[in-house]
Design an enzyme around this catalytic site. Structure first.
Site, PDB file in Angstrom:
ATOM      1  N   PHE A   1       0.837  -1.193   0.000  1.00  0.00           N
ATOM      2  CA  PHE A   1       0.000   0.000   0.000  1.00  0.00           C
ATOM      3  C   PHE A   1       0.876   1.249   0.000  1.00  0.00           C
ATOM      4  O   PHE A   1       2.023   1.227   0.453  1.00  0.00           O
ATOM      5  CB  PHE A   1      -0.976   0.007   1.179  1.00  0.00           C
ATOM      6  CG  PHE A   1      -0.358   0.301   2.515  1.00  0.00           C
ATOM      7  CD1 PHE A   1      -0.443   1.561   3.078  1.00  0.00           C
ATOM      8  CD2 PHE A   1       0.297  -0.688   3.223  1.00  0.00           C
ATOM      9  CE1 PHE A   1       0.117   1.839   4.312  1.00  0.00           C
ATOM     10  CE2 PHE A   1       0.865  -0.433   4.458  1.00  0.00           C
ATOM     11  CZ  PHE A   1       0.777   0.839   5.007  1.00  0.00           C
TER      12      PHE A   1
ATOM     13  N   PRO B   1       7.403  12.001  -1.702  1.00  0.00           N
ATOM     14  CA  PRO B   1       8.717  12.555  -1.346  1.00  0.00           C
ATOM     15  C   PRO B   1       8.671  13.772  -0.436  1.00  0.00           C
ATOM     16  O   PRO B   1       9.499  13.918   0.454  1.00  0.00           O
ATOM     17  CB  PRO B   1       9.324  12.898  -2.714  1.00  0.00           C
ATOM     18  CG  PRO B   1       8.701  11.922  -3.642  1.00  0.00           C
ATOM     19  CD  PRO B   1       7.297  11.728  -3.147  1.00  0.00           C
TER      20      PRO B   1
ATOM     21  N   SER C   1       4.418  13.097   7.368  1.00  0.00           N
ATOM     22  CA  SER C   1       3.220  12.645   8.077  1.00  0.00           C
ATOM     23  C   SER C   1       1.957  13.396   7.667  1.00  0.00           C
ATOM     24  O   SER C   1       0.870  13.063   8.135  1.00  0.00           O
ATOM     25  CB  SER C   1       3.431  12.810   9.594  1.00  0.00           C
ATOM     26  OG  SER C   1       4.505  12.011  10.041  1.00  0.00           O
TER      27      SER C   1
ATOM     28  N   THR D   1       6.802  -0.607   1.058  1.00  0.00           N
ATOM     29  CA  THR D   1       7.310  -1.926   1.426  1.00  0.00           C
ATOM     30  C   THR D   1       6.655  -2.940   0.505  1.00  0.00           C
ATOM     31  O   THR D   1       5.447  -2.883   0.278  1.00  0.00           O
ATOM     32  CB  THR D   1       6.965  -2.252   2.887  1.00  0.00           C
ATOM     33  OG1 THR D   1       7.550  -1.271   3.742  1.00  0.00           O
ATOM     34  CG2 THR D   1       7.497  -3.616   3.282  1.00  0.00           C
TER      35      THR D   1
ATOM     36  N   GLN E   1      25.664  -6.845  39.712  1.00  0.00           N
ATOM     37  CA  GLN E   1      24.383  -6.203  39.985  1.00  0.00           C
ATOM     38  C   GLN E   1      23.963  -5.250  38.866  1.00  0.00           C
ATOM     39  O   GLN E   1      22.778  -5.172  38.516  1.00  0.00           O
ATOM     40  CB  GLN E   1      24.464  -5.453  41.316  1.00  0.00           C
ATOM     41  CG  GLN E   1      23.118  -4.952  41.822  1.00  0.00           C
ATOM     42  CD  GLN E   1      23.244  -4.229  43.146  1.00  0.00           C
ATOM     43  OE1 GLN E   1      23.886  -3.187  43.228  1.00  0.00           O
ATOM     44  NE2 GLN E   1      22.655  -4.799  44.195  1.00  0.00           N
TER      45      GLN E   1
ATOM     46  N   ILE F   1      25.240  -4.683  26.765  1.00  0.00           N
ATOM     47  CA  ILE F   1      25.670  -5.902  27.463  1.00  0.00           C
ATOM     48  C   ILE F   1      26.733  -6.636  26.651  1.00  0.00           C
ATOM     49  O   ILE F   1      27.686  -7.196  27.207  1.00  0.00           O
ATOM     50  CB  ILE F   1      24.455  -6.814  27.742  1.00  0.00           C
ATOM     51  CG1 ILE F   1      23.582  -6.207  28.852  1.00  0.00           C
ATOM     52  CG2 ILE F   1      24.893  -8.232  28.121  1.00  0.00           C
ATOM     53  CD1 ILE F   1      22.266  -6.920  29.065  1.00  0.00           C
TER      54      ILE F   1
ATOM     55  N   GLY G   1      28.946  -5.320  24.880  1.00  0.00           N
ATOM     56  CA  GLY G   1      30.199  -4.573  24.850  1.00  0.00           C
ATOM     57  C   GLY G   1      30.696  -4.394  23.431  1.00  0.00           C
ATOM     58  O   GLY G   1      29.922  -4.215  22.488  1.00  0.00           O
TER      59      GLY G   1
ATOM     60  N   GLU H   1       4.255   3.441  10.088  1.00  0.00           N
ATOM     61  CA  GLU H   1       2.852   3.578  10.472  1.00  0.00           C
ATOM     62  C   GLU H   1       2.628   4.747  11.435  1.00  0.00           C
ATOM     63  O   GLU H   1       1.788   4.682  12.324  1.00  0.00           O
ATOM     64  CB  GLU H   1       2.328   2.263  11.090  1.00  0.00           C
ATOM     65  CG  GLU H   1       1.498   1.440  10.136  1.00  0.00           C
ATOM     66  CD  GLU H   1       2.384   0.642   9.165  1.00  0.00           C
ATOM     67  OE1 GLU H   1       3.349   1.223   8.631  1.00  0.00           O
ATOM     68  OE2 GLU H   1       2.093  -0.533   8.941  1.00  0.00           O
TER      69      GLU H   1
ATOM     70  N   THR I   1       4.967   8.304  13.154  1.00  0.00           N
ATOM     71  CA  THR I   1       6.043   8.560  14.108  1.00  0.00           C
ATOM     72  C   THR I   1       5.506   8.616  15.540  1.00  0.00           C
ATOM     73  O   THR I   1       4.297   8.679  15.772  1.00  0.00           O
ATOM     74  CB  THR I   1       6.730   9.897  13.795  1.00  0.00           C
ATOM     75  OG1 THR I   1       5.760  10.943  13.967  1.00  0.00           O
ATOM     76  CG2 THR I   1       7.272   9.917  12.374  1.00  0.00           C
TER      77      THR I   1
END
Length: 401
Positions: free
Chosen positions: A127, A132, A136, A162, A295, A353, A355, A379, A381
């Site tokens: 769809f 350009p 929105s 898409t 921790q 995590i 790194g 769909e 912002t």
């Protein structure tokens, strides 16, 4: 089965469908997703597998060859697929929105012509609203349809399709002044056309060109394209619903259910990021013990898991609201906003995590880190979602002074 993101109250059929999709994701998508994504290769074998599972017709009524399932079932399947590779869920989602628009707004002839082949996956949908210079502001559409006998002639340029290349049916929103005098509100002079075309790139039918794939930071594999109409002739019986001037409302209805599915994609990507983070934290050792025993890492995992759970709950609530027949733009906007924002944060925490290894293309989290930002835009912002939420809240809590 993992404890997070479980959904209470599912039927045996829903549980069986989800189990089948989950197995498919684990066996057919996760092992190849990162390699295909790095090559920006369309996942044809995966798509063929989803076709065999009947997922292209999951919400299409049984009378048209589909499975007739609910939005909730569909959203939970999208969540599972996005956990494997978000691009694959995008291929399904745009097809689903067009099928939904046809089911809700199409003429009987249009339903009978398109839906059985869409359910079988022989016709793939896309769809097109954006342009350009549009962003929105849908009311600023400049692409135009002019009546010429029993046909309409379409001209203009559309953006961010898409499935633009691989689809064979595109629902295109353009301005149509016929029957709508000058001064008519912009949203009342828009029409959705059902444009059939050949898959591929270049001139895919007289007057219609798909220039090629847009090179993107992430969300690779799936083709994102422009669409150029130059004297494109469409018969009048391919106006969605048979009457002009209804296109804006038809598209907004499709995007509303699409927002539930973008939320589901955010949930799926966040779940995968959490899985990668919690696994790596138990494998990686520093200062003589797994980093999961530090921790600081436990706090991070706790925050990630809570966000996964909260986003999933809001997505399920929005889907169930729509399935009940109630208006769900408030719930869909909240779910899309929260799930996309939390997805970005959970992915970034999993990246931290890992790194330095998270920066390496050998690790899956690198792919997720590039994919998550698309959900902040697709769909609508975050700012658009907050506008929708704010307006609806003022309707619900109107001060009676």
């Amino acid at each position: 089965m993992a404890r997070l993101a479980q959904t209470a109250g599912l039927t045996d059929v829903q549980q069986e469908i989800l189990s089948t999709v989950r197995d498919f994701v684990d066996k057919e998508i996760l092992p190849v997703a990162t390699e295909l994504e790095h090559r920006d290769e369309y996942p044809q074998q995966i798509v063929d597998g989803l076709k065999e599972l009947g997922l292209f017709g999951l919400m299409i009524p049984e009378e048209y060859g589909g499975l007739g399932e609910s939005l909730l079932t569909y959203a939970l399947c999208v969540e599972e697929i996005a956990r494997g590779w978000m691009s694959v869920s995008g291929i399904i989602n745009t097809h689903f929105i067009v099928a939904y628009m046809l089911k809700q707004h199409g003429t009987q002839e249009q339903k009978e012509h398109f839906l059985p082949r869409m359910a079988a996956g022989d016709i793939r949908g896309a769809f097109s609203m954006s342009e350009p210079g549009l962003g929105s502001d849908v009311s600023a559409i400049t692409s135009k349809a002019v009546k010429d006998g029993e046909e309409y002639v379409l001209n203009g340029q559309k953006m961010w399709l898409t499935n633009g290349g691989t689809s064979s049916l595109v629902a295109v929103l353009v301005r149509s002044d016929e029957g709508h005098p000058e001064g008519t509100a912009p949203h009342k002079s828009m029409t959705t056309f059902l444009v059939e075309k050949e898959p591929g790139f270049g001139e895919v039918r007289p007057g219609l060109t798909i220039p090629g794939k847009i090179d993107k930071m992430g969300y690779k594999g799936v083709d994102t394209t422009e669409l150029i109409m130059d004297g494109l002739r469409i018969p009048a019986n391919r106006v969605l619903g048979g009457a002009t001037g209804r296109g804006f409302y038809q598209m907004m209805d499709g995007v509303e259910v699409g927002r539930v599915n973008v939320a589901a994609r955010g949930c799926g990507v966040a779940q995968r990021a959490f899985e990668l983070g919690v696994r790596y934290a138990q494998q990686r050792h520093t200062f003589g013990k797994p980093i999961a025993q530090h921790q600081a890492i436990q706090f991070k995992l706790a925050e990630m898991a809570t966000k996964v759970e909260a986003a999933h709950a809001m997505m399920v609530n929005a889907a169930r609201k729509k399935d009940s027949g109630e208006r769900n733009d408030l719930e869909a906007g909240m779910a899309k906003y929260l799930a996309s924002e939390y997805c970005k944060e959970v992915v970034e925490d999993a990246f931290r995590i890992h790194g330095g290894y998270g920066f390496s293309k050998e690790y899956e989290i690198e792919r997720l880190y590039r994919e998550a930002p698309m959900l902040l835009i697709g769909e609508g912002t975050a700012e658009i979602q907050k506008m929708i939420i704010g307006r609806r809240l003022l309707e619900e809590y109107r001060f009676q002074g």
